[in-house]
Design a protein around this motif. Structure first.
Motif, mmCIF file in Angstrom:
data_model
loop_
_atom_site.group_PDB
_atom_site.id
_atom_site.type_symbol
_atom_site.label_atom_id
_atom_site.label_comp_id
_atom_site.label_asym_id
_atom_site.label_seq_id
_atom_site.Cartn_x
_atom_site.Cartn_y
_atom_site.Cartn_z
ATOM 1 N N SER A 1 0.840 -1.191 0.000
ATOM 2 C CA SER A 1 0.000 0.000 0.000
ATOM 3 C C SER A 1 0.871 1.234 0.000
ATOM 4 C CB SER A 1 -0.898 -0.002 1.252
ATOM 5 O OG SER A 1 -0.089 0.089 2.421
ATOM 6 N N LEU A 2 0.210 2.378 -0.180
ATOM 7 C CA LEU A 2 0.914 3.656 -0.133
ATOM 8 C C LEU A 2 1.464 3.906 1.263
ATOM 9 C CD1 LEU A 2 1.757 6.320 -1.400
ATOM 10 C CD2 LEU A 2 -0.529 7.214 -0.901
ATOM 11 N N ALA A 3 0.750 3.463 2.287
ATOM 12 C CA ALA A 3 1.216 3.675 3.670
ATOM 13 C C ALA A 3 2.579 3.030 3.880
ATOM 14 C CB ALA A 3 0.188 3.102 4.646
ATOM 15 N N GLN A 4 2.768 1.826 3.361
ATOM 16 C CA GLN A 4 4.065 1.159 3.506
ATOM 17 C C GLN A 4 5.132 1.918 2.716
ATOM 18 O OE1 GLN A 4 4.073 -2.922 2.403
ATOM 19 N NE2 GLN A 4 6.242 -3.236 2.872
ATOM 20 N N ALA A 5 4.769 2.424 1.529
ATOM 21 C CA ALA A 5 5.723 3.196 0.738
ATOM 22 C C ALA A 5 6.174 4.440 1.487
ATOM 23 C CB ALA A 5 5.095 3.580 -0.600
ATOM 24 N N ILE A 6 5.227 5.112 2.156
ATOM 25 C CA ILE A 6 5.565 6.320 2.921
ATOM 26 C C ILE A 6 6.544 5.963 4.039
ATOM 27 C CG2 ILE A 6 4.613 8.014 4.525
ATOM 28 C CD1 ILE A 6 2.100 8.056 2.751
ATOM 29 N N ALA A 7 6.314 4.839 4.699
ATOM 30 C CA ALA A 7 7.221 4.415 5.774
ATOM 31 C C ALA A 7 8.621 4.163 5.219
ATOM 32 C CB ALA A 7 6.671 3.164 6.451
ATOM 33 N N THR A 8 8.714 3.562 4.042
ATOM 34 C CA THR A 8 10.021 3.297 3.432
ATOM 35 C C THR A 8 10.715 4.603 3.058
ATOM 36 O OG1 THR A 8 9.154 1.222 2.557
ATOM 37 C CG2 THR A 8 11.187 2.055 1.580
ATOM 38 N N VAL A 9 9.969 5.555 2.508
ATOM 39 C CA VAL A 9 10.551 6.853 2.142
ATOM 40 C C VAL A 9 11.105 7.545 3.379
ATOM 41 C CG1 VAL A 9 10.023 9.151 1.265
ATOM 42 C CG2 VAL A 9 9.153 7.128 0.080
#
Length: 839
Positions: A137-145
């Motif tokens: 999800s986008l939420a996981q992508a934000i955490a990675t960023v």
């Protein structure tokens, strides 16, 4: 000869010593010596670059790179990758290169389908990027960023919890993601969603299906742009820090002003420079700040390509006192036009009185041109994705590239493969005042290899830039080119593999040079167009092939039918010819001796009767035997006298039988008749039955076949080809005999084998029915009985030509050949002939 400054030389030697274990020497530009980092760097440069101009350019480049490295190294933040790239450029200029390539940066891929990007991720790793894939999800992508701060983000257009511009918006709201370029891949649901994504900060869009090489090139480009922006940001940060310090310390400000890598200036209210630094002079192509100050006396008129752009800047400053990132095009001393970005502020005294303007100038020409090229590539890709017509695609390609280049004229030439000539299929001009004669003439030309710019590009097979078109030796439109004022030209080949099948050419009315990157980009776009043309041609060829295939199939079917009919006729003619020759031979060879024997038997019988009469008279007059007759009495004269006439009678019967067979053979083949003749079919059937007597006789596997003849005694004569009709009847009766033979061998039925022959007069037609009580014909074979070469006999026992020949003979006689059969009960074939003569 140019020399490195002591400060720069010291800094460079320090860098070399720090990386000495990772460097190895290379020999460049015909250098006589290899670089020595512990020696005098000016001497090293003199050994590496033999030409004074090359040494000067290298010294200037090293000075610039060293200042950039110093400024970036002084900034806080993670700039390790940018520093390593600067170091690699410095070391290469000094004759060294790294022994191993350093991993470049982290690429984050955000996708709902990780398997679809597996090969792309592997390709990125081979290019020595670090790759991380986020698939939930986008939420996981934000955490990675937030945790890893990737250098570039590649995301789907739609994720499980967000879509399109929402993805970009969320990423750009992050402090860590503000400066990270975002590329979107996949097909958008609608155009508005794509536009909103671009407005939100998307730097590029990758349409499906994704071409891996193109994606790698675009990623490398955006990483490079991002790196440059980060470097510039760091440099500007350093500059602004120094600028603020310079306001407090005049001497420090002066040093920064002179040593800044960005151009700096102070200008009067009237639009004349008061002070410029060396960087600005170099940026505008002047030898020194003094040269710039002496030459440019009116900034608006002499520097700005669009004078009203300078007016906009001044109008904004009059209201706001400060403007940042104001973009304009500047005319350099050497005639080049470059894009710049200015940060300008108004300087006032304590009373608020405007004193002068000062600002910073940055060269953004590469970025603007890259943006322009990317926009062009995106536009062409989008246009080709809509699957336009060939004519529409031609028009759009010429207009889009010519507009990007800023060139007023364009031509599209396509190859005529048969004549090996180019012909013009499309022209474009910026002016709407009517087509100029130079372009109008092109539409009627056919160019050979080496003629005009298109012919040169065709010959070379590579992009080509011409400084002065009028100097070409084979310019057929020379006078028209001079009339239009054409000077520069650039051409790009359209390739299929290694073969040129088209050329795109653009013309300018001044000397315009194109940079290598722009040439490469346009060459890539032209190749993309070439692939589109190739697909279009393939589609057209496929459609033509399908039409031709259907036509060929129909022709082949017709030809096959004709061939089968011709083959049947040839086989029939050959069989009839062979049969006729055989019958003729038998008839000729047998008829004469049999006739001789038969005709002489009558005389022999008369002679014998006379001899017997004489013997009887002698015996009546000389009843007493004499010694000479004693031996003759032993021969049983009485028996000889009684049996010899019977023997002659038997010989006479056999001879008559042979004569009948010869007559039947002659009647069957009808060698003495040509064409259609009146024929008595009852007699024809009798002759065939007599000829097939041996086939009807009893065998070890079955009893004798009984032939039941039911002939209509009033059967009229029918006009036909007697030889062909006899052939039909022979085929049908033979088939019946063979069917009975196989049936009795395979099943041994408890009934007598019978063949029934029947003739019927039905008024306007005559029928012959041939019925057998063999196995019959299976229902699944009913549709194939009359097909050429179809047979149910074992291999080597038949060609399958009998019934098709019979069928065609009946069609020729305007009759019919039909059958009816019940499996296991036998088959009946019905021959129907018209009684009326044919027209």
């Amino acid at each position: 000869m140019a020399q490195l400054s002591p400060t720069t030389a010291y800094y460079l030697r320090k860098l070399l010593r720090q990386n000495l274990d990772r460097l190895r020497s290379i020999v460049r530009h015909g250098a006589a010596l290899e670089a020595d980092p512990v020696g005098d760097l000016n001497q090293v440069l003199a050994s590496l670059y033999l030409e004074p101009d090359a040494i000067t350019q290298t010294v200037q480049e090293l000075e610039r790179l060293t200042r950039s490295h110093q400024a970036l190294a002084a900034c806080s933040g993670d700039y390790e990758s940018e520093l390593q790239k600067l170091e690699a450029q410095i070391f290469w200029l000094l004759g060294y290169k790294f022994q191993a390539t350093v991993n470049q940066c982290l690429i984050l891929i955000v996708t709902a389908d990780p398997e679809s990007v597996g090969s792309l991720a592997q390709a990125l790793v081979r290019k020595e990027y670090s790759v991380e894939i986020t698939s939930h999800s986008l939420a996981q992508a934000i955490a990675t960023v937030q945790a890893k701060q990737p250098r570039l983000i590649l995301t789907d257009m739609t994720l499980p919890d967000s879509r399109g511009h929402q993805i970009v918006k969320r990423l750009k709201e992050l402090e860590q993601g503000r400066e990270i370029p975002v590329m979107v891949m996949g097909a958008p649901q609608d155009l508005s969603e794509t536009l909103r994504a671009f407005e939100g900060g998307v730097v590029d869009y990758l349409a499906q299906p994704i071409q891996q090489e193109e994606v790698l090139a675009r990623i490398a480009y955006h990483v490079k742009v991002s790196t440059l922006l980060r470097t510039l940001t760091a440099q500007n940060l350093q500059f602004h820090q120094e600028l603020r310090q310079s306001q407090e310390e005049g001497n420090t400000y002066r040093a920064i002003f002179e040593q800044s890598v960005d151009g700096m200036f102070q200008s009067s209210l009237e639009g004349r420079y008061l002070r410029v630094n060396s960087a600005l002079a170099r940026l505008y192509g002047y030898d020194s700040p003094e040269d710039l100050l002496a030459t440019v006396t009116n900034i608006q008129e002499q520097l700005y390509v669009q004078a009203d752009r300078r007016e906009e800047l001044m109008a904004y400053l009059s209201v706001h006192d400060q403007v940042t990132e104001f973009e304009s095009q500047i005319s350099c001393k050497d005639g080049r036009c470059i894009w710049i970005s200015e940060d300008v502020r108004a300087v006032r005294d304590g009373a608020g009185q405007l004193l002068f303007y000062e600002g910073v100038v940055r060269n953004i020409d590469d970025r603007k041109r890259l943006d322009q090229r990317l926009a062009l590539q995106h536009q062409v890709t989008q246009m080709l994705a809509t699957n336009p017509t060939q004519h529409q695609a031609n028009q759009y390609l010429l207009a889009a590239i010519a507009t990007c280049l800023g060139w007023p004229l364009g031509e599209l030439w396509m190859m005529e493969m048969e004549e090996q000539q180019l012909h013009c299929v499309q022209t474009w001009q910026r002016s709407q005042d009517g087509e100029i004669p130079f372009l109008a003439e092109a539409k009627g030309l056919h160019l050979l290899w080496g003629e005009e710019v298109p012919g040169y590009v065709l010959e070379e097979g590579e992009p080509m830039w011409v400084a002065d078109v009028t100097q070409l030796p084979n310019l057929r439109r020379l006078s028209l080119a001079r009339q239009a004022g054409i000077q520069s030209a650039v051409g790009f080949p359209i390739l299929q593999g290694y073969q040129v099948f088209g050329v795109v050419v653009f013309y300018a009315q001044s000397l315009v040079e194109l940079e290598a990157n722009l040439m490469q980009t346009i060459a890539t776009i032209v190749q993309q167009f070439g692939q589109f043309v190739e697909r279009k041609q393939a589609d057209m060829a496929l459609r033509r092939s399908e039409i031709q295939l259907r036509q060929k199939t129909q022709q082949l079917e017709t030809t096959l039918r004709h061939l089968q009919q011709t083959q049947i006729k040839m086989i029939q003619q050959e069989k009839m010819s062979s049969l006729g020759q055989l019958v003729a031979g038998i008839s000729h060879e047998m008829n004469n001796p049999i006739s001789f024997i038969y005709s002489n038997l009558v005389y022999a019988e008369d002679y014998i009767q006379d001899l017997i009469s004489v013997v009887k008279i002698y015996r009546s007059y000389y009843p007493e035997s004499i010694p000479e007759l004693i031996e003759a009495d032993a021969l049983d004269i009485e028996f000889l006298l009684q049996d010899f006439p019977k023997l002659l009678k038997s010989i006479q019967t056999g001879s008559q039988r042979i004569r009948n067979i010869v007559s039947a053979l002659r009647s069957f083949a009808r060698l003495d008749e040509a064409g259609e003749k009146p024929t008595q079919l009852n007699q024809a059937l009798e002759n065939i039955v007599m000829l097939l007597g041996a086939r009807l006789a009893e065998t070890l596997q079955r009893p004798a076949i009984q032939v039941m003849q039911q002939y209509d005694p009033a059967l009229p004569v029918v006009t036909c080809d007697p030889g062909q009709i006899n052939q039909i009847l022979m085929i049908l009766i033979l088939n019946a005999i063979e069917a009975i033979d196989r049936f009795w061998i395979e099943t041994s039925p408890d009934r007598e084998p019978i063949i029934r022959l029947q003739t019927l007069n039905q008024g306007e037609t005559l029928q012959i029915r041939i019925l057998d009580n063999g196995p019959g014909i299976p229902p699944e074979l009913h549709q194939r009985i009359f097909d050429p070469f179809f047979t149910t006999k074992p291999v080597g026992q038949g060609t399958g030509m009998g019934l098709p020949i019979a069928y065609q003979i009946m069609e020729h006689h305007r009759g019919k050949l039909e059958f009816q059969s019940q499996w296991g009960q036998g088959a009946e074939f019905i021959v129907t002939l018209p009684l009326l003569e044919k027209d």
